[in-house]
Write a protein that holds these residues in place. Structure first.
Motif, short mmCIF file in Angstrom:
data_model
loop_
_atom_site.label_atom_id
_atom_site.label_comp_id
_atom_site.label_asym_id
_atom_site.label_seq_id
_atom_site.Cartn_x
_atom_site.Cartn_y
_atom_site.Cartn_z
N TYR A 141 0.81 -1.22 0.00
CA TYR A 141 0.00 0.00 0.00
C TYR A 141 0.85 1.28 0.00
N LYS A 142 2.17 1.16 0.01
CA LYS A 142 3.03 2.34 0.01
C LYS A 142 3.30 2.83 -1.42
N LYS A 143 3.23 4.14 -1.61
CA LYS A 143 3.61 4.73 -2.90
C LYS A 143 5.13 4.81 -3.03
N SER A 144 5.81 5.03 -1.89
CA SER A 144 7.26 5.11 -1.88
C SER A 144 7.77 4.31 -0.69
N ALA A 145 8.93 3.68 -0.82
CA ALA A 145 9.44 2.79 0.24
C ALA A 145 9.63 3.52 1.56
N GLY A 146 9.96 4.81 1.49
CA GLY A 146 10.22 5.57 2.73
C GLY A 146 9.00 6.20 3.36
N ASP A 147 7.82 6.01 2.77
CA ASP A 147 6.61 6.57 3.36
C ASP A 147 6.36 5.95 4.73
N PHE A 148 5.95 6.77 5.68
CA PHE A 148 5.75 6.26 7.04
C PHE A 148 4.30 6.41 7.49
N VAL A 149 3.93 5.57 8.45
CA VAL A 149 2.53 5.44 8.87
C VAL A 149 2.11 6.58 9.78
N LEU A 150 0.96 7.17 9.46
CA LEU A 150 0.32 8.15 10.33
C LEU A 150 -0.85 7.52 11.09
N TRP A 151 -1.49 6.55 10.46
CA TRP A 151 -2.62 5.85 11.09
C TRP A 151 -2.62 4.43 10.58
N LYS A 152 -2.89 3.46 11.46
CA LYS A 152 -2.93 2.07 11.03
C LYS A 152 -4.14 1.37 11.64
N PRO A 153 -4.68 0.38 10.96
CA PRO A 153 -5.88 -0.29 11.46
C PRO A 153 -5.57 -1.17 12.66
N SER A 154 -6.59 -1.36 13.51
CA SER A 154 -6.48 -2.26 14.66
C SER A 154 -7.41 -3.45 14.45
N SER A 155 -6.94 -4.61 14.82
CA SER A 155 -7.79 -5.80 14.79
C SER A 155 -8.76 -5.74 15.96
N ASP A 156 -9.70 -6.67 15.99
CA ASP A 156 -10.68 -6.69 17.08
C ASP A 156 -10.00 -6.86 18.44
N GLU A 157 -8.87 -7.56 18.45
CA GLU A 157 -8.17 -7.82 19.72
C GLU A 157 -7.30 -6.66 20.15
N GLN A 158 -7.00 -5.77 19.24
CA GLN A 158 -6.08 -4.67 19.55
C GLN A 158 -6.82 -3.41 19.97
N GLY A 203 -8.10 0.25 19.81
CA GLY A 203 -8.32 1.08 18.63
C GLY A 203 -9.31 2.19 18.90
N TRP A 204 -9.29 3.19 18.04
CA TRP A 204 -10.16 4.35 18.17
C TRP A 204 -10.77 4.64 16.80
N ASP A 205 -11.98 5.17 16.83
CA ASP A 205 -12.66 5.50 15.57
C ASP A 205 -11.97 6.66 14.87
N SER A 206 -11.98 6.61 13.55
CA SER A 206 -11.37 7.68 12.76
C SER A 206 -12.03 7.71 11.39
N PRO A 207 -11.80 8.73 10.58
CA PRO A 207 -12.34 8.75 9.22
C PRO A 207 -11.83 7.60 8.35
N TRP A 208 -10.78 6.91 8.78
CA TRP A 208 -10.18 5.83 7.99
C TRP A 208 -10.46 4.46 8.61
N GLY A 209 -11.38 4.44 9.56
CA GLY A 209 -11.74 3.20 10.22
C GLY A 209 -11.12 3.11 11.61
N ARG A 210 -11.49 2.05 12.30
CA ARG A 210 -10.98 1.86 13.67
C ARG A 210 -9.48 1.55 13.60
N GLY A 211 -8.70 2.27 14.40
CA GLY A 211 -7.26 2.04 14.37
C GLY A 211 -6.56 2.84 15.44
N ARG A 212 -5.28 3.11 15.21
CA ARG A 212 -4.47 3.83 16.18
C ARG A 212 -3.40 4.63 15.43
N PRO A 213 -2.89 5.70 16.06
CA PRO A 213 -1.92 6.54 15.35
C PRO A 213 -0.54 5.91 15.28
#
Length: 457
Positions: free
Chosen positions: A172-189, A191-201
């Motif tokens: 899902y990266k456009k460039s190898a050096g791109d870094f994560v600002l938000w990532k999804p959380s599984s049901d066990e992890q 997580g918080w609601d966001s415009p991009w789905g449940r996840g964490r920063p």
């Protein structure tokens, strides 16, 4: 005041944006376990810097964050079968207690990531809107090629940065050096609601959002350990500058050097990780602090038993000088000497400042002039305050506040009492024998008209 700016690679005269409100942000701990002695070094170093800044400016706003969202926290919580808040509350409280034991004053703000999710999502939305970030497969990533100055802090070009980093390869990266600002959380992890789905920063966006919320878009000083220059601080600059339409993020970047243990890098594999919480069980916090200030903050410090023993002896000398001045009233309106202040104002040169402090102690032990003694005592106490040292009374220090071995200290006190009794009874041979025994334990006894005094050799 001059500070070494990592961004320029040289010392620069410190000129705040607003002399009425100096701002400083320092990266704090991730609270999943006990802090090690390397984690304590930036806390101590930037505590001294905050003290010096407060001497010069009417208001200093110092922020040191708490990272309470992290995969290591998740793992610790899962292992114990508890909510992450149980882990983070426990270790945040222990961290604050341990730092207080080292004489570290609380920052003005100690924000938690979990308290700033709205600010984090807002900053991410701005980065997407300006074309510097993109959403893909539940992730949001910062696109590093969109920021022309990426790599300026660490002084490396993109190829060198990628070679020196553990870059996650992801489709899902456009460039190898791109870094994560938000990532999804599984049901066990967690997580918080966001415009991009449940996840964490992601880690980097957290500090940018908290700094903005508490200090503004451009801050005076950003500090942390040398290991944070890349990728953490590099990424903070990229996302903050881009979120603020090109405005600088921090004007002065300060980084403290590494801490080694007995000339070896501290690591779990070697088994030489020293936890502050454990060290405090056998060492006075002030001695630990002095070890951390003995070297210049930008240089590596080598923690060793010899250094710890020397720090305790040095503190004995300083407190010994204050004990001799116990009945002296400090002179009013007298502060630390100019040479001492000049050392701290020269890029926080604590070794030179400590040399001036010990010069004061020597002068105190030599002079018999009452006015001079009053002046020196005021200077000693004020210089000590700026370094976070000499915060106890001499009586408290010598009654056990400075000992790492309570049993051994009790034996020393018993020998001192026996020697005092021998002298009262004019048993000079016993008195000399006991003095020699004390000397063999590293304790030097001096006789005066007020009785016997002792200090460590």
């Amino acid at each position: 005041m001059q500070l070494h700016n990592t961004l320029s690679g040289r010392k620069e005269v410190f000129v705040p944006i607003d002399p009425q409100r100096v701002t400083m942000y320092v990266c704090g701990p991730t609270v999943y376990s006990y802090a090690h002695i390397g984690n304590a070094r930036p806390a101590v170093v930037f505590d001294v810097l905050a003290r010096v800044l407060r001497r010069h400016y009417p208001a200093v706003v110092y922020v040191r964050n708490i990272t309470d969202i992290d995969d290591k926290i998740n793992a610790a919580a899962a292992k114990e079968g508890v909510d992450i808040r149980v882990i983070t509350d426990r270790y945040a409280a222990i961290y604050h207690e341990d730092m207080a034991a080292l004489g570290v004053a609380p920052p003005d703000h100690a924000p938690r990531v979990t308290e700033h999710l709205p600010q984090i999502t807002s900053m991410i939305e701005r980065l997407i809107g300006s074309g510097h970030a993109y959403a893909e497969q539940g992730h949001v990533l910062f696109h590093t090629p969109s920021f022309a100055d990426y790599g300026l802090l660490s002084g490396r070009d993109e190829q060198a940065l990628m070679a020196g980093a553990r870059v996650e390869v992801a489709p899902y990266k456009k460039s190898a050096g791109d870094f994560v600002l938000w990532k999804p959380s599984s049901d066990e992890q967690p997580g918080w609601d966001s415009p991009w789905g449940r996840g964490r920063p992601g880690w980097h966006i957290e500090c940018s959002a908290m700094a903005e919320a508490l200090l503004g878009e451009t801050i005076d000083i950003h500090g942390g350990g040398h290991d944070l220059i890349f990728p953490h601080h590099e990424n903070e600059i990229a996302q903050s500058v881009c979120a603020h339409a090109g405005k600088p993020f921090a004007r002065y970047w300060l980084h403290n050097g590494f801490l080694n243990v007995e000339s070896q890098k501290m690591s779990k594999s070697v088994g030489n990780v020293l936890l502050v919480h454990e060290l405090l069980k056998t060492l006075p916090g002030e001695a630990i602090r002095l070890v951390l200030l003995t070297g210049h903050y930008r240089q590596p410090v080598d923690w060793s038993q010899d250094m710890v023993a020397e720090a305790r002896r040095k503190l004995d000398r300083l407190y010994g000088a204050l004990r001799e001045l116990d009945s002296v009233v400090p002179a009013a309106d007298v502060t630390a000497p100019e040479a001492f202040m000049a050392a701290l104002e020269d890029d926080l040169n604590t070794p030179m400042a400590l040399a001036e402090l010990f010069e004061l102690a020597r002068a105190a032990n030599k002079t018999g002039d009452d006015a001079e003694r009053a002046r020196i005592k005021a200077q000693l106490l004020d210089a000590g305050r700026l370094l976070g040292l000499l915060q106890a009374s001499p009586q408290a220090w010598f009654s056990g506040g400075g000992t790492a071995d309570t049993a051994a200290e009790s034996e020393v006190e018993a020998l001192l009492a026996r020697r005092a009794e021998a002298r009262r009874n004019k048993q000079w041979a016993d008195s000399d024998r006991l003095r020699d025994e004390l000397k063999s334990r590293g304790v030097l006894v001096e006789d005066s008209k007020d009785g016997q005094r002792w200090r460590r050799a």
